[in-house]
Design a protein around this motif. Structure first.
Motif, mmCIF file in Angstrom:
data_model
loop_
_atom_site.group_PDB
_atom_site.id
_atom_site.type_symbol
_atom_site.label_atom_id
_atom_site.label_comp_id
_atom_site.label_asym_id
_atom_site.label_seq_id
_atom_site.Cartn_x
_atom_site.Cartn_y
_atom_site.Cartn_z
ATOM 1 N N PHE A 8 4.613 -25.897 26.426
ATOM 2 C CA PHE A 8 5.486 -26.983 25.284
ATOM 3 C C PHE A 8 5.548 -28.130 25.562
ATOM 4 C CE2 PHE A 8 7.255 -21.928 23.674
ATOM 5 C CZ PHE A 8 5.938 -22.579 22.632
ATOM 6 N N SER A 9 6.478 -28.103 27.012
ATOM 7 C CA SER A 9 6.176 -29.948 27.259
ATOM 8 C C SER A 9 4.435 -30.455 26.693
ATOM 9 C CB SER A 9 5.889 -30.266 29.316
ATOM 10 O OG SER A 9 7.378 -29.864 28.813
ATOM 11 N N THR A 67 5.873 -24.828 15.271
ATOM 12 C CA THR A 67 7.115 -25.092 14.962
ATOM 13 C C THR A 67 7.914 -24.812 13.397
ATOM 14 O OG1 THR A 67 6.615 -27.353 16.365
ATOM 15 C CG2 THR A 67 8.319 -27.578 14.759
ATOM 16 N N LYS A 68 6.824 -24.677 13.029
ATOM 17 C CA LYS A 68 7.263 -24.468 11.583
ATOM 18 C C LYS A 68 7.721 -22.886 11.410
ATOM 19 C CE LYS A 68 4.445 -27.561 8.840
ATOM 20 N NZ LYS A 68 3.360 -27.070 8.363
ATOM 21 N N GLU A 69 6.994 -21.852 12.473
ATOM 22 C CA GLU A 69 7.692 -20.810 12.181
ATOM 23 C C GLU A 69 9.008 -20.523 13.492
ATOM 24 O OE1 GLU A 69 4.320 -18.007 13.124
ATOM 25 O OE2 GLU A 69 2.764 -19.306 12.655
ATOM 26 N N LEU A 70 9.114 -21.251 14.417
ATOM 27 C CA LEU A 70 10.595 -21.366 14.960
ATOM 28 C C LEU A 70 11.652 -21.888 13.986
ATOM 29 C CD1 LEU A 70 11.115 -20.632 17.859
ATOM 30 C CD2 LEU A 70 10.302 -23.267 18.100
ATOM 31 N N GLN A 71 10.930 -22.290 13.384
ATOM 32 C CA GLN A 71 12.297 -23.221 12.293
ATOM 33 C C GLN A 71 12.416 -22.080 11.824
ATOM 34 O OE1 GLN A 71 11.209 -26.857 11.488
ATOM 35 N NE2 GLN A 71 11.975 -27.809 13.052
ATOM 36 N N ALA A 72 11.301 -21.118 11.083
ATOM 37 C CA ALA A 72 12.291 -20.148 10.233
ATOM 38 C C ALA A 72 12.424 -18.335 10.977
ATOM 39 C CB ALA A 72 10.620 -20.054 9.378
ATOM 40 N N ALA A 73 12.234 -18.425 12.197
ATOM 41 C CA ALA A 73 12.385 -17.808 12.560
ATOM 42 C C ALA A 73 14.161 -17.430 12.277
ATOM 43 C CB ALA A 73 11.989 -17.135 13.873
ATOM 44 N N GLN A 80 11.652 -16.381 20.716
ATOM 45 C CA GLN A 80 11.389 -16.450 22.134
ATOM 46 C C GLN A 80 9.873 -15.251 21.153
ATOM 47 O OE1 GLN A 80 11.710 -16.456 24.774
ATOM 48 N NE2 GLN A 80 10.310 -15.803 25.747
ATOM 49 N N ASP A 81 9.845 -14.339 20.175
ATOM 50 C CA ASP A 81 8.186 -14.102 19.849
ATOM 51 C C ASP A 81 7.721 -14.881 19.503
ATOM 52 O OD1 ASP A 81 9.029 -11.220 20.295
ATOM 53 O OD2 ASP A 81 9.506 -10.459 18.577
ATOM 54 N N VAL A 82 7.765 -16.137 18.567
ATOM 55 C CA VAL A 82 7.148 -16.957 18.773
ATOM 56 C C VAL A 82 6.783 -17.975 19.459
ATOM 57 C CG1 VAL A 82 7.529 -19.692 16.830
ATOM 58 C CG2 VAL A 82 7.889 -17.172 16.307
ATOM 59 N N ARG A 83 7.439 -18.069 20.476
ATOM 60 C CA ARG A 83 6.993 -18.757 21.426
ATOM 61 C C ARG A 83 5.826 -18.297 22.251
ATOM 62 N NH1 ARG A 83 13.270 -19.543 22.023
ATOM 63 N NH2 ARG A 83 13.493 -21.888 21.562
ATOM 64 N N MET A 84 6.445 -17.149 22.154
ATOM 65 C CA MET A 84 5.113 -15.948 23.059
ATOM 66 C C MET A 84 4.088 -15.931 22.627
ATOM 67 S SD MET A 84 6.647 -15.425 26.015
ATOM 68 C CE MET A 84 5.436 -14.268 26.600
ATOM 69 N N GLU A 85 4.392 -16.373 21.543
ATOM 70 C CA GLU A 85 2.677 -16.560 20.604
ATOM 71 C C GLU A 85 1.834 -17.348 20.549
ATOM 72 O OE1 GLU A 85 0.930 -15.480 16.289
ATOM 73 O OE2 GLU A 85 2.856 -14.133 16.688
ATOM 74 N N LYS A 89 -1.713 -18.362 22.362
ATOM 75 C CA LYS A 89 -2.389 -19.616 21.516
ATOM 76 C C LYS A 89 -3.112 -20.644 22.546
ATOM 77 C CE LYS A 89 -2.304 -17.961 17.536
ATOM 78 N NZ LYS A 89 -3.043 -17.676 15.929
ATOM 79 N N MET A 90 -1.851 -21.740 23.421
ATOM 80 C CA MET A 90 -1.928 -22.689 23.941
ATOM 81 C C MET A 90 -2.657 -22.202 25.092
ATOM 82 S SD MET A 90 1.454 -25.060 22.587
ATOM 83 C CE MET A 90 2.200 -24.842 21.595
#
Length: 127
Positions: A8-9, A67-73, A80-85, A89-90
């Motif tokens: 993420f950094s 980032t958009k998905e994380l804000q909507a979660a 956490q699920d969004v971050r893991m996904e 991918k990264m």
């Protein structure tokens, strides 16, 4: 978790590459002296820097999407699920570029401390 934080950094770094070019040029004299004193020079090949530039561009897109998905979660588990996904991918993008995650992160840290290297990577990303 540490691997995810580093990616993420790196994603945030890749988003900021173009924006920091002007600042890096302004601060280059001070940063060059400071980076020589605080960090040993790492020697990355042009191929590795090109791989980093290519992967960074893809990671920037993934980061923006997630980032958009994380804000909507809603809720910590959903976030956490969004971050893991996003992390998965990264990691895939980095590995598909031919780099391992540790090398990718090391280049990301090195360009933060070396304005000349940052400029080289920016030029590679633009070509």
């Amino acid at each position: 978790m540490q691997r995810m934080t580093a990616l993420f950094s790196a994603a945030l770094l890749s988003l900021g590459l173009a924006a920091t070019q002007a600042q890096a040029q302004q601060d280059s004299a001070a940063n060059a002296e400071q980076s020589q004193a605080t960090a040993p020079a790492q020697d990355f090949s042009d191929q590795q820097l090109q791989q980093f530039a290519d992967a960074s561009q893809e990671i920037a897109v993934i980061s923006q999407e997630y980032t958009k998905e994380l804000q909507a979660a809603e809720g910590k588990q959903a976030q956490q699920d969004v971050r893991m996904e996003a992390n998965e991918k990264m990691v895939e993008v980095v590995e598909d570029s031919g780099l391992d995650v540790d090398t990718f992160n090391a280049i990301g840290q090195a360009i933060q401390q070396d304005p000349e290297m940052m400029q080289r990577v920016q030029e590679m990303a633009q070509s």
